[in-house]
Design an enzyme around this catalytic site. Structure first.
Site, PDB file in Angstrom:
ATOM      1  N   GLY A 185      -3.448  13.153 -11.177  1.00 17.08           N
ATOM      2  CA  GLY A 185      -3.397  12.897  -9.738  1.00 17.08           C
ATOM      3  C   GLY A 185      -2.476  13.891  -9.059  1.00 17.08           C
ATOM      4  O   GLY A 185      -1.549  14.413  -9.677  1.00 17.08           O
ATOM      5  N   GLN A 208       2.943  17.087  -2.447  1.00 15.55           N
ATOM      6  CA  GLN A 208       3.430  17.786  -3.649  1.00 15.55           C
ATOM      7  C   GLN A 208       3.172  19.291  -3.597  1.00 15.55           C
ATOM      8  O   GLN A 208       3.764  20.042  -4.373  1.00 15.55           O
ATOM      9  CB  GLN A 208       2.786  17.209  -4.915  1.00 15.55           C
ATOM     10  CG  GLN A 208       3.271  15.806  -5.230  1.00 15.55           C
ATOM     11  CD  GLN A 208       2.645  15.298  -6.513  1.00 15.55           C
ATOM     12  OE1 GLN A 208       1.516  14.836  -6.518  1.00 15.55           O
ATOM     13  NE2 GLN A 208       3.366  15.419  -7.616  1.00 15.55           N
ATOM     14  N   CYS A 248       4.826  12.521 -13.605  1.00 16.80           N
ATOM     15  CA  CYS A 248       4.562  13.050 -12.266  1.00 16.80           C
ATOM     16  C   CYS A 248       4.698  14.561 -12.334  1.00 16.80           C
ATOM     17  O   CYS A 248       5.636  15.070 -12.943  1.00 16.80           O
ATOM     18  CB  CYS A 248       5.581  12.477 -11.280  1.00 16.80           C
ATOM     19  SG  CYS A 248       5.386  13.117  -9.604  1.00 16.80           S
ATOM     20  N   LEU A 249       3.765  15.268 -11.716  1.00 15.61           N
ATOM     21  CA  LEU A 249       3.797  16.738 -11.773  1.00 15.61           C
ATOM     22  C   LEU A 249       5.038  17.310 -11.081  1.00 15.61           C
ATOM     23  O   LEU A 249       5.409  18.453 -11.322  1.00 15.61           O
ATOM     24  CB  LEU A 249       2.523  17.326 -11.170  1.00 15.61           C
ATOM     25  CG  LEU A 249       1.240  17.004 -11.958  1.00 15.61           C
ATOM     26  CD1 LEU A 249       0.013  17.513 -11.209  1.00 15.61           C
ATOM     27  CD2 LEU A 249       1.298  17.593 -13.359  1.00 15.61           C
ATOM     28  N   HIS A 296       0.709   5.310  -7.454  1.00 18.71           N
ATOM     29  CA  HIS A 296       1.663   6.414  -7.619  1.00 18.71           C
ATOM     30  C   HIS A 296       1.433   7.488  -6.537  1.00 18.71           C
ATOM     31  O   HIS A 296       2.376   7.914  -5.863  1.00 18.71           O
ATOM     32  CB  HIS A 296       1.509   7.009  -9.028  1.00 18.71           C
ATOM     33  CG  HIS A 296       2.400   8.179  -9.300  1.00 18.71           C
ATOM     34  ND1 HIS A 296       3.422   8.137 -10.221  1.00 18.71           N
ATOM     35  CD2 HIS A 296       2.425   9.432  -8.767  1.00 18.71           C
ATOM     36  CE1 HIS A 296       4.035   9.323 -10.227  1.00 18.71           C
ATOM     37  NE2 HIS A 296       3.450  10.121  -9.361  1.00 18.71           N
ATOM     38  N   GLU A 297       0.163   7.873  -6.364  1.00 21.84           N
ATOM     39  CA  GLU A 297      -0.140   8.933  -5.389  1.00 21.84           C
ATOM     40  C   GLU A 297       0.073   8.434  -3.962  1.00 21.84           C
ATOM     41  O   GLU A 297       0.542   9.184  -3.098  1.00 21.84           O
ATOM     42  CB  GLU A 297      -1.562   9.460  -5.571  1.00 21.84           C
ATOM     43  CG  GLU A 297      -1.869  10.041  -6.951  1.00 21.84           C
ATOM     44  CD  GLU A 297      -0.848  11.059  -7.438  1.00 21.84           C
ATOM     45  OE1 GLU A 297      -0.226  11.737  -6.609  1.00 21.84           O
ATOM     46  OE2 GLU A 297      -0.655  11.141  -8.667  1.00 21.84           O
ATOM     47  N   HIS A 346       3.542   8.853  -2.820  1.00 20.23           N
ATOM     48  CA  HIS A 346       3.900  10.224  -2.403  1.00 20.23           C
ATOM     49  C   HIS A 346       3.682  10.426  -0.901  1.00 20.23           C
ATOM     50  O   HIS A 346       4.385  11.215  -0.273  1.00 20.23           O
ATOM     51  CB  HIS A 346       3.040  11.252  -3.147  1.00 20.23           C
ATOM     52  CG  HIS A 346       3.558  11.626  -4.505  1.00 20.23           C
ATOM     53  ND1 HIS A 346       4.758  12.266  -4.696  1.00 20.23           N
ATOM     54  CD2 HIS A 346       3.023  11.466  -5.744  1.00 20.23           C
ATOM     55  CE1 HIS A 346       4.945  12.486  -6.003  1.00 20.23           C
ATOM     56  NE2 HIS A 346       3.909  12.011  -6.658  1.00 20.23           N
TER      57      HIS A 346
HETATM   58 NI    NI Z   1       3.645  12.094  -8.727  1.00 21.87          NI
END
Ligand code: NI
Length: 171
Positions: free
Chosen positions: A46, A51, A93-94, A135-136, A139
């Site tokens: 995701g 991000q 998480c990226l 999660h997304e 953000h």
């Molecule tokens: Ni994340």
């Protein structure tokens, strides 16, 4: 299509509350293409627009297993309308590479959003897909994984990520 740079904690742009998308035009579709390409290249399941430093309410998810066909989903202006039950999942998480922590989330969610064609859709999700949606979605409001763990773990992750940011900045 282009691979964009993924911002890492503690970059302040990850804390911005993203703005709704008013018109789903070619520019937005190109942004969504870049987001998908960036997510696959990372690789991740995701990615949310903040991000990559774009404060718009968009995220992309693909939770298909490696040996299965891709299931790319694009969520524009998403709203989580129901949250049912509880579950704990080890999340990554990226924007926090290499860090994995258990986070408590709803087990099932219903999400409404617009797709790339601008049409509204509704999705009921459970398992990893439900986790990824929550999660997304976080953000988009500037909420990060680190905000959903214990204070002790938050301090550890904060210190670790700041230490890395300093060493990455050295020539
Ligand atoms: Ni994340």
């Amino acid at each position: 299509m282009a691979i964009r740079t993924i911002l890492r904690y503690p970059d302040k742009r990850l804390r911005v509350k993203a703005e709704p998308v008013s018109e789903i035009n070619d520019e937005i579709r190109a942004l969504c293409d870049d987001m998908a390409e960036t997510m696959y290249a990372a690789p991740g399941v995701g990615l949310a627009a903040p991000q990559i430093g774009v404060a718009k309410r968009i995220f992309v998810i693909d939770v298909a297993e490696n040996d299965k066909p891709s299931e790319l989903r694009t969520f524009i202006n998403p709203e989580i309308v129901t949250r049912v039950g509880e579950t704990v999942w080890e999340e990554g998480c990226l924007s926090f590479p290499g860090i994995h922590e258990e986070v408590e989330r709803a087990a099932k969610v219903t999400v409404r959003a617009q797709g790339l064609d601008g049409k509204p859709f509704e999705l009921e999700a459970e398992g990893l897909l439900a986790i990824a949606v929550q999660h997304e979605y976080d953000h988009l409001d500037g909420t990060l994984m680190v905000d959903r763990v214990s204070l002790l773990k938050r301090r550890f992750i904060d210190r670790e990520m700041r230490r890395r940011a300093v060493s990455d900045a050295r020539p």
